[in-house]
Design an enzyme around this catalytic site. Sequence first.
Site: not given
Length: 277
Positions: A116, A140, A142, A170, A211
């Site tokens: 990525e 990133h 999952h 919050e 994803h």
Amino acid sequence: MSLTDIEFFKGFIDMCDKGFKLGWHERNGGNLSYRMTDEDVKAAKDYFNTPSEWFEIGTTVKLLAGEFFCVTGSGKYFMNVKSNPFDSLGIIEIDENGEKYRIHAGFVNGGKPTSELPSHLMNHEVKKHLTEGKYRVIYHAHTTNIIALTFVLPLTDEVFTRELWEMATECPVVFPDGVGVVEWMVPGGRDIAVATSKLMEKYDLAIWAHHGMFAAGPDFDTTFGLMHTAEKSAEILVKVLSMGMGKRQTISPDNFRDLAADFNVKLPEKFLYEKED
Ligand code: 2HA
Ligand code: ZN
């Protein structure tokens, strides 16, 4: 002394380990990148190897020319970062045109940066520009509950932002700009990188349908905290929906406006729409 004695490298490893322990990084899932400061580069340089050849990034990031990044490796497991950082991570330099990178440290077993990398670097480019260099971390993960929600909620920024805000008081304070959503796309390439970096012009959080999520921030704690807060909120929503009774009561648009006034945050009105019962 080694790279593992330097603050940024320690912080990087620590963040990978925290994410793994929360269950967001099965197998080689997820990736992290950090744009190093001049001081970081100075401190790390003593431990650099002979640089590799130059490799194509797969996109152009002109604003990052000459910058150094610490990044997780393609196919590497967050599970192993703490015990084997030099296999799992590396330090790369971007060339003067923003089109290629070379490796200076890490990836000792022939590894290379995350698949990525285009998304990471394009997000860094946007954030570096918009925050005048303040933002340095792109993450990133999952995140299980966010992913689950992308199967049942409409894939719009408005719905995801509002639902996540409602689940924990919050949230509107932690991410007042909201969260963006990218519909399902093939990961790893330039197209998804372009779509994500467009959202990063407005938000610090972007959801990839079915994803995971991308988060951006100035440092490791803030970026991790943002991911953690959104995922916790998603977990509450999954529980609420799983009880099968809908919401009996919730935080109303006027409640959000009161909160915004007291906490001195701006909440875009597009997220405070009236809902039909
Ligand atoms: O690194 O998470 O999106 C594996 C991934 C790809
Ligand atoms: Zn992923």
